[in-house]
Design a protein around this motif. Structure first.
Motif, PDB file in Angstrom:
ATOM      1  N   ALA A   1      -8.904  -5.441   4.587  1.00  0.00           N
ATOM      2  CA  ALA A   1      -8.365  -4.338   5.383  1.00  0.00           C
ATOM      3  C   ALA A   1      -7.074  -3.811   4.757  1.00  0.00           C
ATOM      4  CB  ALA A   1      -8.108  -4.808   6.813  1.00  0.00           C
ATOM      5  N   LEU A   2      -6.246  -4.722   4.233  1.00  0.00           N
ATOM      6  CA  LEU A   2      -5.025  -4.308   3.544  1.00  0.00           C
ATOM      7  C   LEU A   2      -5.378  -3.506   2.290  1.00  0.00           C
ATOM      8  CD1 LEU A   2      -1.877  -4.610   3.477  1.00  0.00           C
ATOM      9  CD2 LEU A   2      -2.246  -6.600   1.996  1.00  0.00           C
ATOM     10  N   TYR A   3      -6.390  -3.938   1.591  1.00  0.00           N
ATOM     11  CA  TYR A   3      -6.831  -3.246   0.373  1.00  0.00           C
ATOM     12  C   TYR A   3      -7.274  -1.822   0.702  1.00  0.00           C
ATOM     13  CZ  TYR A   3     -10.039  -1.875  -3.389  1.00  0.00           C
ATOM     14  OH  TYR A   3     -10.700  -1.186  -4.374  1.00  0.00           O
ATOM     15  N   ARG A   4      -7.965  -1.648   1.847  1.00  0.00           N
ATOM     16  CA  ARG A   4      -8.472  -0.317   2.193  1.00  0.00           C
ATOM     17  C   ARG A   4      -7.358   0.645   2.577  1.00  0.00           C
ATOM     18  NH1 ARG A   4     -12.826  -3.255   4.628  1.00  0.00           N
ATOM     19  NH2 ARG A   4     -11.797  -3.095   6.669  1.00  0.00           N
ATOM     20  N   GLN A   5      -6.144   0.149   2.776  1.00  0.00           N
ATOM     21  CA  GLN A   5      -5.011   1.044   3.077  1.00  0.00           C
ATOM     22  C   GLN A   5      -4.558   1.836   1.841  1.00  0.00           C
ATOM     23  OE1 GLN A   5      -1.735  -0.919   5.068  1.00  0.00           O
ATOM     24  NE2 GLN A   5      -3.132  -2.141   6.340  1.00  0.00           N
ATOM     25  N   VAL A   6      -4.989   1.366   0.680  1.00  0.00           N
ATOM     26  CA  VAL A   6      -4.646   2.095  -0.551  1.00  0.00           C
ATOM     27  C   VAL A   6      -5.598   3.278  -0.693  1.00  0.00           C
ATOM     28  CG1 VAL A   6      -4.436   1.963  -3.053  1.00  0.00           C
ATOM     29  CG2 VAL A   6      -3.823  -0.017  -1.650  1.00  0.00           C
ATOM     30  N   ARG A   7      -5.014   4.476  -0.728  1.00  0.00           N
ATOM     31  CA  ARG A   7      -5.832   5.683  -0.799  1.00  0.00           C
ATOM     32  C   ARG A   7      -6.064   6.084  -2.254  1.00  0.00           C
ATOM     33  NH1 ARG A   7      -1.864   7.207   2.964  1.00  0.00           N
ATOM     34  NH2 ARG A   7      -0.947   8.584   1.376  1.00  0.00           N
ATOM     35  N   ASP A   8      -7.150   6.836  -2.464  1.00  0.00           N
ATOM     36  CA  ASP A   8      -7.377   7.398  -3.796  1.00  0.00           C
ATOM     37  C   ASP A   8      -6.259   8.384  -4.124  1.00  0.00           C
ATOM     38  OD1 ASP A   8      -9.675   6.031  -4.347  1.00  0.00           O
ATOM     39  OD2 ASP A   8     -11.013   7.588  -3.585  1.00  0.00           O
ATOM     40  N   PRO A   9      -5.786   8.375  -5.365  1.00  0.00           N
ATOM     41  CA  PRO A   9      -4.742   9.342  -5.749  1.00  0.00           C
ATOM     42  C   PRO A   9      -5.224  10.771  -5.542  1.00  0.00           C
ATOM     43  CG  PRO A   9      -4.953   7.628  -7.411  1.00  0.00           C
ATOM     44  CD  PRO A   9      -6.106   7.455  -6.466  1.00  0.00           C
ATOM     45  N   LYS A  10      -4.286  11.658  -5.270  1.00  0.00           N
ATOM     46  CA  LYS A  10      -4.628  13.066  -5.064  1.00  0.00           C
ATOM     47  C   LYS A  10      -4.911  13.742  -6.412  1.00  0.00           C
ATOM     48  CE  LYS A  10      -1.727  13.380  -0.938  1.00  0.00           C
ATOM     49  NZ  LYS A  10      -0.560  14.038  -0.310  1.00  0.00           N
ATOM     50  N   PRO A  11      -5.634  14.862  -6.375  1.00  0.00           N
ATOM     51  CA  PRO A  11      -5.935  15.574  -7.632  1.00  0.00           C
ATOM     52  C   PRO A  11      -4.692  15.964  -8.426  1.00  0.00           C
ATOM     53  CG  PRO A  11      -7.319  16.394  -5.849  1.00  0.00           C
ATOM     54  CD  PRO A  11      -6.315  15.463  -5.212  1.00  0.00           C
TER      55      PRO A  11
ATOM     56  N   PRO B   1       0.819  -1.222   0.000  1.00  0.00           N
ATOM     57  CA  PRO B   1       0.000   0.000   0.000  1.00  0.00           C
ATOM     58  C   PRO B   1       0.848   1.266   0.000  1.00  0.00           C
ATOM     59  CG  PRO B   1      -0.945  -1.621   1.485  1.00  0.00           C
ATOM     60  CD  PRO B   1       0.387  -2.175   1.049  1.00  0.00           C
ATOM     61  N   LEU B   2       2.017   1.199   0.646  1.00  0.00           N
ATOM     62  CA  LEU B   2       2.895   2.365   0.671  1.00  0.00           C
ATOM     63  C   LEU B   2       3.352   2.727  -0.742  1.00  0.00           C
ATOM     64  CD1 LEU B   2       4.425   4.436   2.377  1.00  0.00           C
ATOM     65  CD2 LEU B   2       6.325   2.800   2.539  1.00  0.00           C
ATOM     66  N   ASP B   3       3.707   1.702  -1.543  1.00  0.00           N
ATOM     67  CA  ASP B   3       4.070   1.961  -2.946  1.00  0.00           C
ATOM     68  C   ASP B   3       2.936   2.676  -3.667  1.00  0.00           C
ATOM     69  OD1 ASP B   3       6.456   0.576  -2.614  1.00  0.00           O
ATOM     70  OD2 ASP B   3       5.606  -1.327  -3.313  1.00  0.00           O
ATOM     71  N   CYS B   4       1.733   2.193  -3.461  1.00  0.00           N
ATOM     72  CA  CYS B   4       0.583   2.707  -4.199  1.00  0.00           C
ATOM     73  C   CYS B   4       0.220   4.122  -3.803  1.00  0.00           C
ATOM     74  CB  CYS B   4      -0.630   1.796  -3.980  1.00  0.00           C
ATOM     75  SG  CYS B   4      -0.386   0.103  -4.569  1.00  0.00           S
ATOM     76  N   ASN B   5       0.549   4.504  -2.605  1.00  0.00           N
ATOM     77  CA  ASN B   5       0.146   5.819  -2.107  1.00  0.00           C
ATOM     78  C   ASN B   5       1.162   6.913  -2.427  1.00  0.00           C
ATOM     79  OD1 ASN B   5      -2.220   4.784  -1.044  1.00  0.00           O
ATOM     80  ND2 ASN B   5      -1.295   4.340   0.954  1.00  0.00           N
ATOM     81  N   GLN B   6       2.239   6.555  -3.094  1.00  0.00           N
ATOM     82  CA  GLN B   6       3.255   7.537  -3.476  1.00  0.00           C
ATOM     83  C   GLN B   6       3.083   7.871  -4.958  1.00  0.00           C
ATOM     84  OE1 GLN B   6       6.946   5.627  -2.434  1.00  0.00           O
ATOM     85  NE2 GLN B   6       6.873   6.363  -0.318  1.00  0.00           N
ATOM     86  N   ILE B   7       2.880   9.131  -5.246  1.00  0.00           N
ATOM     87  CA  ILE B   7       2.704   9.580  -6.627  1.00  0.00           C
ATOM     88  C   ILE B   7       3.903  10.440  -7.013  1.00  0.00           C
ATOM     89  CG2 ILE B   7       1.301  10.963  -8.210  1.00  0.00           C
ATOM     90  CD1 ILE B   7      -1.104  10.319  -6.539  1.00  0.00           C
ATOM     91  N   ASP B   8       4.618  10.007  -7.995  1.00  0.00           N
ATOM     92  CA  ASP B   8       5.695  10.816  -8.566  1.00  0.00           C
ATOM     93  C   ASP B   8       5.817  10.461 -10.038  1.00  0.00           C
ATOM     94  OD1 ASP B   8       7.269   8.458  -8.845  1.00  0.00           O
ATOM     95  OD2 ASP B   8       7.895   8.652  -6.751  1.00  0.00           O
ATOM     96  N   ASN B   9       6.746  11.123 -10.715  1.00  0.00           N
ATOM     97  CA  ASN B   9       6.886  10.913 -12.153  1.00  0.00           C
ATOM     98  C   ASN B   9       7.281   9.484 -12.486  1.00  0.00           C
ATOM     99  OD1 ASN B   9       6.224  13.547 -12.775  1.00  0.00           O
ATOM    100  ND2 ASN B   9       8.339  14.270 -12.651  1.00  0.00           N
ATOM    101  N   GLY B  10       7.843   8.785 -11.499  1.00  0.00           N
ATOM    102  CA  GLY B  10       8.286   7.425 -11.757  1.00  0.00           C
ATOM    103  C   GLY B  10       7.182   6.389 -11.701  1.00  0.00           C
ATOM    104  N   ASN B  11       6.079   6.683 -11.013  1.00  0.00           N
ATOM    105  CA  ASN B  11       5.003   5.678 -10.922  1.00  0.00           C
ATOM    106  C   ASN B  11       3.628   6.270 -11.248  1.00  0.00           C
ATOM    107  OD1 ASN B  11       4.362   7.186  -8.689  1.00  0.00           O
ATOM    108  ND2 ASN B  11       4.323   5.481  -7.245  1.00  0.00           N
TER     109      ASN B  11
END
Length: 778
Positions: A111-121, A83-93
C-alpha cells in the motif's frame, strides 16, 4: 540470462527483507526494475518509508540487511525516500524521477508502494535535457572506435530513453532491432572483465569477435554499428518530438519553415516529407530532396527516410547507369548545409548508391590511437568542419575559407580522401586516389575538376608532414611550394589539412598546431607569390662591441628566429653564465601561450642537449621543439619549447623555480640523468600502440643540414637516447622538432658535422644507430 539473474536476486532480496519491520517497502529500480540485470550490474534498490522518523528507526536493521546482501556478492546501490519525495519533480531530483519509471515492487508494505505516482509528462523535458547532455559528451555520434555500449548515442541508455518516453506518452516502448546485439556485447564485456565494464575496447573487440564467431573484429564492429544506428536514430526522433511539443520557439520555427513547402516536398513540424508516394522512386526528385536539405538545413521526416530506404536499390541501379550525376551532386555540395545533406544521404544509403566505392569505409574501424571515429564518420566530420569554417568571423582560417574558390571540390576531395583505408595492404593515399578516379570519372567530372581533387587527395598529408619540419628553414616552404604549384591549390590544401586534423578527435587541433599550420601556409604563400623578403643575420660589425662579440659565429638562422629583445636576453644570460657557469630561464612562449620555453646558456660539453632533454622530461612535460646554437666564443644557446599537460606551472608559481633549479643542476653535472629519467611519470607500455619504427635521413630538403626523421612509440627518455647517439657520432643538433601525441613520437633532427651536412654514408650509419635505440622495450 538477464531474467534468470533478476529472479535469483529477487529471491535473495525478498528472503532477507522478511526480517525487516512492517510498514516499509523495498522496490527494484533501474535495470533491476526492468528485469535486465547484467552479470555485474549494480542492484538498484529504493527503500520507501512513510516518514523521516521511520528512516531513523530502521537505520540499524536496514544497515544489517544491506550488509547481508553485500555478503551475498550483490553490488547494492540503495536510496531511502518517502512517497512524498518521489512524487515531487524538479531540477534537483530529475534523475530520481526518471529511475522511478522502472520501479517494481519487491516486498513489504505494498500500500505504501502504491502511494508513489507515475511521473508527469513534464518529466520528458528533464529527460530530453539529460539525454542531449549525454550525447554531447560523445560528440553526438555512435561511430567511436572504442564505444561505451551503455552511454554513447545508440547505446543501452538510449534504449532506456525510448522506453521512458513511451511511459510518458511518446512511442510504443517496444525494443527496436539491434537491442539483442547490445545485450550480448554487454554480457561479454561483464564476463570478460569480471566487473561492470562497458567500454568496447580494442582488446575486447578481439576477444568477443573470437567468442561469437565473427569473421574479424572489424566485421563485429560493423555489426555493432549497424545495430546501434537504428536505435540512435529512433532516440533522436523521440527527442525531437518531445522537445517540439512544449517549445514556443520551435512552434515559430515550424510555422516559418512550413512556408518552404513546394510542389515536390512538404515541410511539416520542421521536417521534410515527400508530397507523393511516387516521388520517392524518382531519381531526379531524390536529388532535389537532398538539394532541398542542403539549402535549408531541415531534417528528413521518418516517413521520407523510410520511403527512401525502400526505393534505394532501384535508385542505385539508376545511378550506376547514368554518367551525368556530377551536375546534381555538385549542386548539393555547393549549398550552405551540404554537411547535413551528406549525412542524410549516408544514413539512408543514398551516398553509397551514388558512389558504391564508399561502402568499403562504412563503419570501418582502423586501429589508430590518434583517431576517435570510424572512417566514414571521420569523413563526414571533416566536411562539417570545412563548411563551418566559412561561418567563422574574426578567424584567419575562416577568412581564408570565404576567399577560396572551388570550395565544392574541397568537399568532394574530403569525401574520398580516406576511402582507400578499406584496402589495408596498400598505402591509403594512392588507393584513395585510384578509387576516387573510377568513381568520379563515372559520375562525369571534367579533367579540371579531377585534377584539383586528385591533387588534394594525393597531397592531403603533405602539410601535416611539413608541420614536423623547421618552419623557419626556407627549404620547408620551398619544398611545399614546389608541390602545390599555385596559391589557389595551397589554399585548398591548407583548408583540407585544417579540417582533417580537427576531425581526428575533438581536441586534435591545438592552438600550437593551429599556429604551425597558419605559419606554414603564410611562408609557402609568400614563397609562391614571391613576396617573401629573405631575412639574414645582422652584420657582425653592427651594434656594440659586446653584441658583435656575442653574434660572432652564430648562423643566420639565429637572427631569423629571434627578435632584438630575445637577443638582448640571451646576452644577459651569457654574462650570468660567465659568472656562475650556466644560466637557465623559464618563461611562457610568446607565440603560443599554452606552451613554455626553457633557455639554457653555458659552455658546450658532450651530451649537454641530451641531458637538458632528460631534465625537462623528468617533470612529465612534452617537448614540442628544441633549438641549439653556439657562437665563436664556445657559448651555446639551447631553447626547448614544451607543453605542461597537468598545468602545474600555471597553477603553482614555485614549480617554475623547481624546473630552473633542476635544469641548472643537470647542466652543471650535479644530477645524474638516469635518476631524472626514473622520476618521470611512467606510462605502461601498450603493445597495441606500438608505432611502426621508421628512421630515415634526408640530404635534399635543406642545403645547410642533414635531416633525420624518426617515427616510434613514445617512451620516457626517448629524446635523450636519440640525442646521446647523435652526440656519440660527433654530430651537432641544430634543431629538433618533436610531436609525441597519440603515444607516437614524430621527431625531425637537423644535424651538422663540422658545420656541414653529413655525408650519405655517415647519415645512413647514424640512422641505423638511432633505430637500434628507439625500438621500445616491452
Amino acid at each position: 540470462m538477464l531474467a534468470s539473474r533478476t529472479a535469483l536476486v529477487d529471491d535473495l532480496v525478498r528472503n532477507r527483507w522478511a526480517t525487516m519491520p512492517p510498514g516499509i517497502a523495498i522496490c527494484a529500480v533501474g535495470g533491476y526494475g526492468r528485469r535486465e540485470l547484467f552479470p555485474h550490474s549494480d542492484i538498484d534498490l529504493l527503500i520507501l518509508t512513510p516518514d523521516e522518523k521511520t528512516q531513523a528507526e530502521i537505520k540499524e536493521s536496514l544497515s544489517l540487511c544491506l550488509r547481508d546482501l553485500w555478503d551475498a556478492k550483490l553490488r547494492v546501490s540503495q536510496s531511502v525516500h518517502t512517497p512524498l519525495d518521489c512524487n515531487q519533480i524538479d531540477n534537483g531530483n530529475a534523475e530520481l524521477a526518471v529511475s522511478l519509471l522502472d520501479r517494481r515492487f519487491l516486498a513489504g508494505d505494498e500500500a505504501l508502494y502504491r502511494q508513489v505516482r507515475d511521473p508527469k509528462p513534464e518529466l520528458g523535458r528533464n529527460l530530453a535535457e539529460l539525454t542531449r547532455e549525454r550525447h554531447a559528451r560523445f560528440q553526438n555520434t555512435i561511430y567511436h572506435l572504442e564505444p561505451n555500449v551503455k552511454d554513447t548515442p545508440g547505446g543501452l541508455r538510449d534504449l532506456q530513453v525510448l522506453r521512458w518516453f513511451a511511459r510518458l506518452g511518446a512511442g510504443t516502448g517496444q525494443l527496436p532491432p539491434g537491442a539483442d546485439v547490445l545485450f550480448k556485447v554487454r554480457c561479454f564485456l561483464h564476463y570478460l572483465a569480471k566487473r561492470d565494464d562497458n567500454k568496447f575496447s580494442f582488446d575486447r573487440q578481439d576477444e568477443i569477435s573470437r567468442l561469437c564467431g565473427a569473421a574479424s573484429p572489424e566485421d563485429l564492429m560493423r555489426r555493432y554499428f549497424r545495430a546501434v544506428r537504428g536505435i540512435a536514430r529512433l532516440a533522436n526522433r523521440r527527442l525531437d518530438q518531445f522537445e517540439a511539443k512544449g517549445s514556443s520557439l520551435f512552434a515559430q520555427f515550424r510555422d516559418r519553415t512550413s512556408r518552404l513547402s513546394n510542389p515536390d516536398f512538404s515541410v511539416v513540424h520542421g521536417a521534410v516529407f515527400f508530397r507523393s508516394t511516387a516521388a520517392a522512386s524518382d531519381p531526379d526528385t531524390i536529388f532535389r530532396l537532398f538539394d532541398f536539405v542542403a539549402r535549408h538545413g531541415l531534417p528528413l521526416s521518418t516517413d521520407a527516410e523510410e520511403r527512401l530506404e525502400a526505393n534505394m536499390e532501384r535508385f542505385e541501379s539508376w545511378a550506376q547507369s547514368h554518367h551525368s550525376i556530377w551536375t546534381p551532386f555538385r549542386e548539393i555540395i555547393r549549398q550552405p548545409h551540404a554537411a547535413k545533406a551528406l549525412r542524410a544521404m549516408h544514413d539512408t544509403g543514398a551516398l553509397v548508391a551514388i558512389f558504391p566505392e564508399l561502402r568499403d569505409m562504412e563503419a570501418l574501424v582502423i586501429r589508430d590511437f590518434n583517431h576517435r571515429y570510424t572512417v566514414d564518420e571521420h569523413t563526414l566530420v571533416t566536411i562539417q568542419t570545412a563548411l563551418e569554417l566559412k561561418t567563422k568571423q574574426k578567424d584567419y582560417f575562416g577568412d581564408l575559407a570565404r576567399e577560396t574558390d572551388d570550395y565544392d571540390l574541397l568537399i568532394l576531395a574530403l569525401l574520398f580522401h580516406d576511402v582507400g583505408k578499406g584496402t589495408p595492404d596498400e598505402g591509403h593515399v594512392e588507393v584513395s586516389n585510384r578509387i576516387a578516379r573510377v568513381a568520379l570519372r563515372r559520375a562525369g567530372v571534367s579533367e579540371r575538376v579531377w585534377g584539383i581533387v586528385s591533387f588534394l587527395i594525393l597531397g592531403h598529408l603533405d602539410m601535416s608532414s611539413a608541420m614536423n619540419r623547421d618552419l623557419s628553414d626556407p627549404a620547408t616552404a620551398k619544398d611545399l611550394a614546389a608541390k602545390t604549384g599555385t596559391v589557389e591549390c595551397l589554399r585548398l590544401l591548407t583548408l583540407l589539412t585544417y579540417s582533417d586534423i580537427s576531425s581526428v578527435h575533438p581536441t586534435a587541433m591545438t592552438p600550437w598546431r593551429r599556429t604551425l599550420l597558419w605559419n606554414l601556409f603564410a611562408a609557402t604563400n609568400a614563397e609562391l607569390t614571391r613576396e617573401l623578403t629573405a631575412r639574414t643575420a645582422p652584420a657582425v660589425s653592427e651594434g656594440s662591441p659586446e653584441r658583435r662579440s656575442f653574434l660572432e659565429g652564430l648562423p643566420p638562422r639565429y637572427s631569423r628566429t629571434h627578435d632584438e629583445d630575445e637577443i638582448a636576453e640571451h646576452m644577459q644570460l651569457e654574462a650570468e653564465a660567465d659568472r656562475k657557469g650556466a644560466a637557465v630561464h623559464v618563461t611562457h612562449d610568446k607565440a603560443h601561450q599554452d606552451a613554455w620555453v626553457v633557455t639554457v646558456v653555458t659552455k658546450d660539453r658532450p651530451y649537454l642537449f641530451a641531458s637538458i632533454a632528460a631534465a625537462i622530461s623528468s617533470f612529465g612535460f612534452n617537448i614540442l621543439k628544441a633549438e641549439a646554437f653556439s657562437n665563436s666564443r664556445g657559448t651555446i644557446i639551447d631553447t626547448f619549447n614544451f607543453s605542461d599537460p597537468m598545468r602545474n606551472l600555471e597553477q603553482n608559481a614555485s614549480e617554475v623555480q623547481d624546473v630552473v633549479r633542476t635544469v641548472l643542476r643537470t647542466v652543471k653535472g650535479e644530477l645524474a640523468v638516469e635518476d631524472l629519467l626514473r622520476r618521470r611519470p611512467r606510462v605502461k607500455p601498450d603493445a597495441r600502440a606500438v608505432a611502426a619504427t621508421r628512421v630515415q635521413f634526408d640530404n635534399e630538403s635543406s642545403p645547410a643540414a642533414t635531416l633525420i626523421e624518426l617515427v616510434a612509440q613514445d617512451r620516457p627518455g626517448l629524446l635523450y637516447d636519440v640525442a646521446s647517439v647523435i652526440s656519440k657520432r660527433g654530430a651537432n643538433i641544430q634543431v629538433v622538432l618533436v610531436d609525441t601525441e597519440a603515444k607516437k613520437a614524430l621527431d625531425v633532427f637537423y644535424l651538422t658535422k663540422g658545420g656541414e651536412r653529413l655525408s650519405d654514408d655517415e647519415a645512413g650509419e647514424l640512422a641505423e644507430a638511432i633505430r637500434a635505440v628507439i625500438v621500445p622495450v616491452v
